[in-house]
Write a protein that holds these residues in place. Structure first.
Motif: not given
Ligand code: SF4
Ligand code: SF4
Length: 311
Positions: A298, A294-295, A201, A255-257, A229
Motif C-alpha cells: 500500500v 500488505e503495508v 496503521l 482497509r484491513s491489512a 489500514l
C-alpha cells in the motif's frame, strides 16, 4: 526533484494492543528505513532494539517559574494571580520573613503571570530542560528516540523534533521509509505523529474498548485525510468481536491489512530483547510478515504526501 522518504505511523487507541512489538518486527523486516519512537512519554522500542546512542540533545518544552527566596517579601501577589495553585509558602526564613514562597514545579504550567506581577523581581522565568532526544544506531538501522521528564508537558513539540530528525537521516542516507511508533490514544503526541504522514496503521485488539477506540482513531485519521489500514492483533482471543471490528472498519472505509494471532512467543521474544520475527520462524511471526507485505504494497503505491503539512 528531491525524493522524500515515506512515513508510516503505527498507532493504537490505547496501550497494550501490541503496537510496539509489531513495530519492532517491522523494523526487522524493513530495508532502508529509519525508526522513530514518537511515544515520548513511555518510549519502549529501545528495549528491543538496544540502541547505541551517537547523539544526545536536551529538550525544552517551555519555561518554568522559580522564586528567589532571598528577594521575596511574601507580599502574596504571585499566589493571588497563579490560577494553577502552584505557589507554596514553605521556603525558609530569608532574614525578612519567617517563611518565603516557592513554585511547585509539578503544578506550574509555565504561564509566566507570577513573574510579570512580582514587584520585587524575585521570580525567574527561564526555559526549563524537560527531556532529551537521541539519535542511535541499532542492529536494525538508525533510531531517533526521546525521553520526556515525568509530568512534563509539550510532548507534541518533542514528537515533532523526533520526526524531523528521522526525516533528515532518511534524506541524508537515502533511506526510503520513516517507520514511526506513535503514542497510544488520540492526544497531542499522536496528532504530532500523524500530521502530514503518508500512511497510518491502526493496531487494535478484539475487545469492546478496541471496537470503540477504532472509531476514535478513524475519526482522527479521516480528519487529517491520511490513508489508514487496520490490523487486529491477538484476534483469536475473541473471534466474535474481531469480526465486529472488521465489519466496522469496512463500514468506515478502512482497509484491513491483516490479523495476527495471540502467541506466547511475543513475550518470550521481548524477554530475549528480540522482535518476534527475529525470534520465531512460524506462528504469529508468519502473520506479521504477511501484514508487513500488505503495508509495504500500500505505501509503495501511494504518491508521497507534500511536506508542507508536516510538523
Ligand atoms: S510576588 Fe514576588 S515578592 Fe510577592 S510573594 Fe511572590 S515572589 Fe514573593
Ligand atoms: S508560571 Fe504561571 S503557573 Fe507557574 S507559578 Fe507562575 S503563575 Fe503559576
Amino acid at each position: 526533484m528531491q525524493n522524500h522518504a515515506k512515513e508510516l505511523v503505527v498507532i493504537s487507541g490505547k496501550g497494550g494492543t501490541g503496537k510496539t512489538s509489531i513495530v519492532a518486527s517491522f523494523a526487522a523486516l524493513a530495508e532502508k528505513a529509519v525508526l522513530a519512537d514518537c511515544d515520548v512519554d513511555a518510549a519502549d522500542l529501545h528495549l528491543v532494539l538496544e540502541p547505541a546512542v551517537v547523539k544526545r540533545e536536551e529538550f525544552s518544552g517551555g519555561s518554568r517559574a522559580r522564586i528567589m527566596p532571598e528577594r521575596c517579601t511574601v507580599c502574596g501577589k504571585c499566589q493571588e494571580v497563579c490560577r494553577f495553585g502552584a505557589i507554596c509558602l514553605d521556603e525558609p526564613d530569608n532574614g525578612e520573613a519567617g517563611k518565603t514562597c516557592r513554585v511547585d514545579p509539578i503544578a506550574c504550567e509555565g504561564c509566566g503571570v507570577c513573574a510579570w506581577f512580582c514587584a520585587e523581581n524575585a521570580i525567574e522565568f527561564a526555559p526549563a530542560v524537560n527531556g532529551e532526544w537521541f539519535i542511535s544506531n541499532t542492529r536494525r538501522g538508525p533510531l531517533v528516540h526521546a525521553r520526556l521528564g515525568v509530568a512534563e508537558e509539550n510532548s507534541g513539540k518533542l514528537v515533532s523534533i523526533v520526526r524531523t530528525q528521522a526525516r533528515k537521516i532518511a534524506e541524508d542516507r537515502k533511506l526510503d521509509l520513516v517507520l514511526i511508533d506513535a503514542a497510544p490514544g488520540i492526544g497531542c503526541p499522536v496528532i504530532a505523529s500523524i500530521t502530514g504522514a503518508d500512511l497510518v496503521l491502526v493496531v487494535t485488539e478484539p475487545t469492546l474498548s478496541g471496537l470503540h477506540d477504532l472509531h476514535r482513531v478513524a475519526d482522527l485519521t479521516k480528519h487529517f485525510g491520511i490513508e489508514t489500514l487496520v490490523c487486529i492483533n491477538k484476534w483469536d482471543l475473541n473471534e466474535e468481536i474481531a469480526s465486529r471490528i472488521e465489519k466496522q472498519a469496512r463500514r468506515r472505509g478502512l482497509r484491513s491489512a491483516g490479523k495476527v494471532r495471540y502467541d506466547r512467543a511475543v513475550t518470550e521474544a521481548q524477554i530475549q530483547k528480540k522482535s518476534l520475527v527475529e525470534y520465531q520462524k512460524n506462528g504469529a511471526a508468519t502473520e506479521i510478515k504477511q501484514l508487513w507485505a500488505e503495508v509495504l504494497k500500500v505505501i509503495t503505491a501511494l504518491n508521497p504526501s507534500g511536506t508542507e503539512n508536516r510538523p
